[in-house]
Design an enzyme around this catalytic site. Structure first.
Site, PDB file in Angstrom:
ATOM      1  N   HIS A   4       0.666  -1.390   0.018  1.00 54.65           N
ATOM      2  CA  HIS A   4      -0.052  -0.016  -0.012  1.00 54.65           C
ATOM      3  C   HIS A   4       0.704   1.251  -0.023  1.00 54.65           C
ATOM      4  CE1 HIS A   4      -2.575  -3.397   1.790  1.00 54.65           C
ATOM      5  NE2 HIS A   4      -3.313  -2.668   0.884  1.00 54.65           N
ATOM      6  N   GLY A  20      -4.228  11.292  10.721  1.00 52.09           N
ATOM      7  CA  GLY A  20      -5.391  10.357  10.065  1.00 52.09           C
ATOM      8  C   GLY A  20      -5.650  10.912   8.729  1.00 52.09           C
ATOM      9  N   ARG A  24      -3.437  16.278   5.695  1.00 55.59           N
ATOM     10  CA  ARG A  24      -2.814  16.847   6.952  1.00 55.59           C
ATOM     11  C   ARG A  24      -1.260  16.423   6.742  1.00 55.59           C
ATOM     12  NH1 ARG A  24      -4.985  20.556  10.718  1.00 55.59           N
ATOM     13  NH2 ARG A  24      -6.807  19.847  11.437  1.00 55.59           N
ATOM     14  N   ARG A  87       1.618   9.261  16.043  1.00 56.04           N
ATOM     15  CA  ARG A  87       0.336   9.616  15.543  1.00 56.04           C
ATOM     16  C   ARG A  87      -0.185  10.862  16.069  1.00 56.04           C
ATOM     17  NH1 ARG A  87      -4.944   9.879  14.733  1.00 56.04           N
ATOM     18  NH2 ARG A  87      -6.425   9.995  16.195  1.00 56.04           N
ATOM     19  N   VAL A  88      -0.313  11.986  15.139  1.00 55.69           N
ATOM     20  CA  VAL A  88      -0.717  13.297  15.576  1.00 55.69           C
ATOM     21  C   VAL A  88      -2.286  13.414  15.095  1.00 55.69           C
ATOM     22  CG1 VAL A  88       1.393  14.587  15.767  1.00 55.69           C
ATOM     23  CG2 VAL A  88       0.356  14.067  13.452  1.00 55.69           C
ATOM     24  N   GLY A  89      -3.079  13.573  16.004  1.00 52.69           N
ATOM     25  CA  GLY A  89      -4.453  13.389  15.600  1.00 52.69           C
ATOM     26  C   GLY A  89      -5.466  14.349  16.603  1.00 52.69           C
ATOM     27  N   MET A 180      -9.467   6.707  17.355  1.00 54.13           N
ATOM     28  CA  MET A 180     -10.148   5.546  16.852  1.00 54.13           C
ATOM     29  C   MET A 180      -8.668   4.681  16.117  1.00 54.13           C
ATOM     30  SD  MET A 180     -13.388   6.823  14.503  1.00 54.13           S
ATOM     31  CE  MET A 180     -13.868   5.165  14.397  1.00 54.13           C
ATOM     32  N   GLU A 181      -7.764   5.317  16.633  1.00 57.84           N
ATOM     33  CA  GLU A 181      -6.325   4.435  16.037  1.00 57.84           C
ATOM     34  C   GLU A 181      -5.211   3.961  16.892  1.00 57.84           C
ATOM     35  OE1 GLU A 181      -7.568   7.617  14.811  1.00 57.84           O
ATOM     36  OE2 GLU A 181      -8.510   6.696  13.205  1.00 57.84           O
ATOM     37  N   ASP A 204     -13.433  18.027  20.746  1.00 59.51           N
ATOM     38  CA  ASP A 204     -14.792  18.120  21.065  1.00 59.51           C
ATOM     39  C   ASP A 204     -14.725  17.466  22.374  1.00 59.51           C
ATOM     40  OD1 ASP A 204     -14.553  15.981  18.859  1.00 59.51           O
ATOM     41  OD2 ASP A 204     -15.980  15.298  20.177  1.00 59.51           O
TER      42      ASP A 204
HETATM   43  N1  HPA Z   1     -14.768   9.964  18.529  1.00 59.97           N
HETATM   44  C1  HPA Z   1     -13.986   9.250  18.003  1.00 59.97           C
HETATM   45  N2  HPA Z   1     -12.853   9.875  17.427  1.00 59.97           N
HETATM   46  C2  HPA Z   1     -12.758  11.304  17.723  1.00 59.97           C
HETATM   47  C3  HPA Z   1     -13.650  12.179  18.331  1.00 59.97           C
HETATM   48  C4  HPA Z   1     -14.740  11.323  18.694  1.00 59.97           C
HETATM   49  O1  HPA Z   1     -15.761  11.793  19.548  1.00 59.97           O
HETATM   50  N3  HPA Z   1     -13.617  13.389  18.212  1.00 59.97           N
HETATM   51  C5  HPA Z   1     -12.130  13.316  17.657  1.00 59.97           C
HETATM   52  N4  HPA Z   1     -11.883  12.121  17.189  1.00 59.97           N
END
Ligand code: HPA
Length: 240
Positions: A4, A20, A24, A87-89, A180-181, A204
């Site tokens: 990949h 992700g 970015r 990982r930068v997220g 998620m990672e 958030d």
């Molecule tokens: N859930 C999963 N991943 C995320 C979230 C969330 O609320 N906000 C930013 N990444």
């Protein structure tokens, strides 16, 4: 070339920042790296290599979720001799101990994913960050006065989670943010004896409903990228 990633082995640096979003990765390369060169656009999962303060660094998109990140992290560790991935997220805040714009250094990553079941059977492996990377990142964040918090992440397979109580249950066990990672990244780093760390800005908040504006997200993200790059420079200069 791996399945990949369409790059020759020497086109990817030993140190990789992994957002992700592949755009970015391009933004990181164009904003912070000198002489960035695109080495991958297979499936649009952009990867670039350049230098930051004299150290070769790559920025490689992972896509969303552990299966996607797992493909890129596996190939980087197995076929490109990548030493460290940061990982930068972003993540959602779960706990009252964090607020939007904080930067979480993910000490460990709990998960609802079944990805590790074939590896460990009935044993629950504890995916954890590399201590040296974490220590240096915390030092850099402190020096730069970043709003840093260290603690657990929840790497969920569900962005839209049908389990409405899991966030508060995990918060009760000290988990600070949901993304998620990270769990897949930490597991793969352990498998290949390499270093990994996930750093996430809180974009958030699940408890308060607070959200960052896109301007705020951009600024916080920028601070976090500089922190990750400075961590790499220091790791390169000192650690084995
Ligand atoms: N859930 C999963 N991943 C995320 C979230 C969330 O609320 N906000 C930013 N990444």
């Amino acid at each position: 070339m791996s399945t990949h990633i369409g790059a020759a082995p020497d086109q990817i640096a030993p140190y990789v920042l992994m957002p992700g979003d592949p755009y970015r990765a391009r933004w990181i390369a164009e904003t912070f790296l000198e002489d960035p060169v695109l080495y991958n656009d297979v499936r649009g999962m952009l990867g670039f290599t350049g230098t930051y303060r004299g150290v070769r660094v790559s920025a490689q998109g992972s896509g969303m979720g552990q299966p996607s990140l797992g493909i890129y992290a596996h190939e980087l560790f197995a076929e490109y001799d990548t030493h460290a991935i940061i990982r930068v997220g972003t993540c959602g805040g779960l706990s009252e101990k964090v607020k939007v714009r904080d930067v979480i250094l993910g000490v460990a990553a709990s998960t609802d994913s079944a990805m590790n079941r074939p590896r460990f059977g009935d044993v629950t492996f504890a995916p954890a960050a590399d201590f040296e990377l974490m220590r240096i990142a915390a030092e850099v964040a402190e020096e730069r006065l970043l709003p840093m918090v260290t603690g657990g992440l929840f790497s969920s397979d569900q962005f839209y989670n049908p389990n409405s109580t899991i966030a508060s249950t995990l918060a009760g066990y000290g988990v600070l943010g949901v993304e998620m990672e990270a769990a897949a990244l930490y597991t793969l780093a352990a498998q290949f004896s390499r270093r990994a760390l996930a750093v996430c800005t809180v974009s958030d908040h699940l408890l308060t409903g607070e959200e960052t504006s896109s301007q705020e997200r951009q600024e916080t993200f920028e601070d976090m990228i500089v922190m990750a790059l400075e961590t790499i420079v220091r790791l390169d200069g000192g650690a084995s």
